[in-house]
Design an enzyme around this catalytic site. Structure first.
Site, PDB file in Angstrom:
ATOM      1  N   GLY A   7       0.808  -1.221   0.000  1.00 41.99           N
ATOM      2  CA  GLY A   7       0.000   0.000   0.000  1.00 41.99           C
ATOM      3  C   GLY A   7       0.838   1.266   0.000  1.00 41.99           C
ATOM      4  N   GLY A  54      -0.538  -4.729 -11.950  1.00 45.49           N
ATOM      5  CA  GLY A  54      -1.764  -5.441 -11.628  1.00 45.49           C
ATOM      6  C   GLY A  54      -2.785  -5.483 -12.739  1.00 45.49           C
ATOM      7  N   TYR A  99      15.066  13.364  -8.762  1.00 48.66           N
ATOM      8  CA  TYR A  99      14.032  13.191  -7.732  1.00 48.66           C
ATOM      9  C   TYR A  99      13.835  14.535  -7.055  1.00 48.66           C
ATOM     10  CZ  TYR A  99      11.575  10.720  -3.934  1.00 48.66           C
ATOM     11  OH  TYR A  99      10.649  10.257  -3.029  1.00 48.66           O
TER      12      TYR A  99
END
Lengths: 472, 472
Positions: free
Chosen positions: A71, A201, A394
């Site tokens: 998650g 997924g 980043y």
């Protein structure tokens, strides 16, 4: 089939699998009136076969399935979107927690998808092995999630990106099981492992991953250097990357990020350090963290090469304290965000990668886009992954939260940054696509690329139950 | 549109693009009564835009298109099959011969697809650069062919496989142009470059390839070692691969191949060498060729590490003559076949790769399958590409040709070898799939894998004009 105790329908369980860890996710979780999709149930299968059985039932009843690992997605990858389905489940893979096998001769270990980073290292450690994949999400994220999102760890220069470690994948799909990977390299057509890795997924639920592993390193050595400004730092890292002299961890902060480190790092004697660096011509330092892991012999040999080249690039050694303090604080970033949010700060990160000749323009353009959108803001940048042909960038952004429209404030800034990235770099170097980057994917892989991904999806998932609304 | 002079319909031109270089191809070319497909015309476009225009016309008129580069396929990759089309052309890319651009900072060069190996090195050499991709087909094969077949060069341990060098590809497809590759690494979904690489002309005609290049090496050093038997040799190579100490070229011959080298290599004083090795406990030697390329500093450093580990593995140094004689004869293999064919010999090679724990069983099974099928035969084997997790195996087979059924003789032996490979390794490590390996692909990538490839093909090539009958 999974047992009633492994089907959760209470609000707490469903809410816990409803979001990831982006700034907007955190905002939503804090806001009483926030409106975001929540899965209708959480299902916790025990292994690959049960995952397949659950998928088969979901096909029969046309139920959407959102695979859920740690998650930790920051791009909406686990949002419980249901597409055209009337119901959707979060398929939590936490019970797929086993080390399946170790082939010490081939240096390959098979891990189930739900194994989290620290547990993977513990299980492999019992065999004297390591995976060496340490992204910032390490503490919570899972093996399956790393594969599904093309993760890159902080030591990717030494251990490779996650896709470099994957020798095989086992997926459950609505059309049945799919196994890929029979050899270290192959010319038997396109490499379909690279289609499964990064599929988020949408092409199947990754249930097992075969991974190249290495002996656990007896020696870990981390150090800090300072470079005189961004250009000198970037050129030093490029020099290392193009001469195969990168340390396993090689991380260059720009001047702004370095200033924040100097201000916040309790382990550094800042005034003395500034004076020391200024005396050596470094008045606007860019910190460079370098870390090697391996046998004493190997670390010594490689450290000598890196150090030799860094000195020739004008780097000034700061010492072990800087390296070690980074190493020990490496997972703290996400946890610090809650405190900042309490103080009314809008704080988020975003990332990209580009070829070396585009790196500076890309950095300038993203900074300008963020600043134009947000007004007064701190925009820090670092290179954490370097390659012969380019590097990642980043960005960490902090600004005062617009309390009247905090979501819109960040959505506009993020959109501006994504527009700046498109055409110069990739929309994501290691955060993946999810929901947030999906609008920018076509510019990167072409409309044919999007159509090919949709065709692959239609083949393995004809009724479209897998992670609706993600990737494409 | 390409000019009448660039559409060839004479027999010589069509025959020259009708086959590759497999043993069966050579047999067909020698046999007066041989029956094999020949393209109806050869079309030679001048650049990527003309390739696209030719494809568009072929879509309109439903003409099959077989992309043709160097014509060095040994798996039927350029066979002029027409599938359900009434006509088929060979699309010869020889005029796409330009170095398009060089980005020295990013170490990326863009080469057109028709550039042959030596010309690529010459063009890059003008910029002080090298690609370092030297497969045995180097002299004739092309940049586009390397990409289309997932080629691996003899120095792949140092320079990487061809797919490791590719940063971007440009394809002409029946649905229009498709460009991929915007950054050195990306998490923007599956890596579609890895779908284009290895697509063998079925998903598009590769017209340009962006490639990571390196400075041309000022120093090249090649040496020979001898190991006491196959097991010792294999373990020595595995030790190098798993300790990041592989030389750029690392090539281990088994005892049978070494015996042939000893018998045929005019540069070796064989009797003295045998005595020298026997005195050091090596009575059944396996030759190991190791070669480093780079700066003097880099070669010295890496050579020291390789040598240190080789000695610990029981390797006995044979010297530079063995390494240099291999280097100078490295492209001679294919040319020697004509002489052997004249003498009634059936001579062919085949190759695979497997994880280390399968390497020996795979070698034993393939040897046994070939010998069972052919009866008396010389079967030699070498490892030419080693990885942390496994290695390639390359077999050379010589036997008396069955003049009553020479084609059937080899087809049966090849089928037996492929059956032995399936389940233990990949059906091809660097020769690709073409026609010959297509029946074995499903066992390797699954029926879903084959369906996904077909779906990708239907998307970019709805009417199926691209290289009918290949790959899937």
């Amino acid at each position: 089939m999974v047992g009633a105790e492994n089907v959760l329908v209470d609000d707490a369980a469903r809410l816990a699998r409803a979001t990831g860890l982006s700034y907007l996710d955190l905002l939503r979780r804090r806001s009483a009136g926030a409106d975001f999709p929540v899965p209708d149930a959480v299902v916790l299968p025990a292994g690959p076969d049960e995952v397949q059985e659950v998928l088969d039932v979901c096909v029969t009843h046309d139920v959407g399935v959102v695979p859920f690992g740690g998650g930790t997605s920051v791009v909406g990858g686990v949002a419980a979107l249901r597409g055209d389905k009337s119901s959707v489940i979060a398929l939590d893979l936490v019970r797929l927690d086993a080390l399946v096998s170790v082939d010490a001769e081939s240096r390959i270990a098979v891990l189930q998808a739900g194994v989290r980073g620290p547990e993977a290292e513990r299980l492999l450690g019992e065999h004297g092995l390591t995976l060496g994949h340490i992204p910032q999400s390490f503490e919570r994220a899972t093996i399956g999630g790393f594969a599904a999102t093309r993760s890159a760890g902080q030591a990717s220069s030494g251990y490779g990106r996650f896709e470099d470690m994957v020798t095989g994948v086992r997926l459950a799909t609505p059309r049945g099981e799919w196994k890929l990977g029979v050899a270290p390299a192959s010319a038997a057509g396109p490499d379909l492992r690279q289609l499964a890795i990064g599929s988020e997924g949408t092409l199947g639920v990754i249930t097992e991953v075969s991974l190249r592993v290495r002996p656990a390193p007896p020696v870990r050595r981390y150090e800090g250097y300072a470079l005189p400004g961004w250009e000198a730092g970037r050129e030093a890292v490029r020099d290392l990357a193009q001469h195969h002299a990168l340390a396993d961890v090689t991380r260059l902060s720009d001047v702004d990020e370095t200033e924040v480190s100097l201000a916040l790092n309790a382990g550094l004697k800042t005034t003395a350090l500034r004076r020391y660096l200024a005396a050596r011509g470094v008045s606007h330092p860019c910190f460079l963290i370098v870390g090697w892991e391996g046998t004493a012999h190997d670390v010594a040999l490689r450290r000598r090469e890196t150090t030799r080249r860094l000195k020739a690039s004008g780097a000034v050694r700061v010492g072990k304290a800087l390296g070690e303090s980074w190493r020990h604080g490496r997972f703290a970033g996400p946890r610090q965000r809650d405190a900042l949010l309490d103080q009314g700060v809008c704080v988020e990160t975003l990332e990209t990668a580009a070829y070396w000749s585009n790196v500076d323009e890309l950095r300038d353009d993203v900074r300008a886009a963020l600043t134009a959108s947000l007004g007064r803001a701190i925009v820090m940048c670092h290179i954490s992954h370097a390659y012969e042909t380019g590097a990642s960038l980043y960005f960490t952004v902090l600004t005062a939260r617009d309390e009247t429209d905090p979501v819109g404030q960040w959505q506009r800034a993020k959109a501006a940054a994504c527009e700046a990235i498109t055409g110069l770099g990739t929309i994501s170097h290691h955060h993946a696509v999810g929901v947030d980057h999906a609008p920018y994917l076509e510019a990167e892989i072409g409309s044919l690329g999007v159509e090919v991904l949709r065709a692959a999806k239609s083949t393995v998932d004809p009724s479209g139950i897998l992670n609706p609304g993600k990737l494409v």
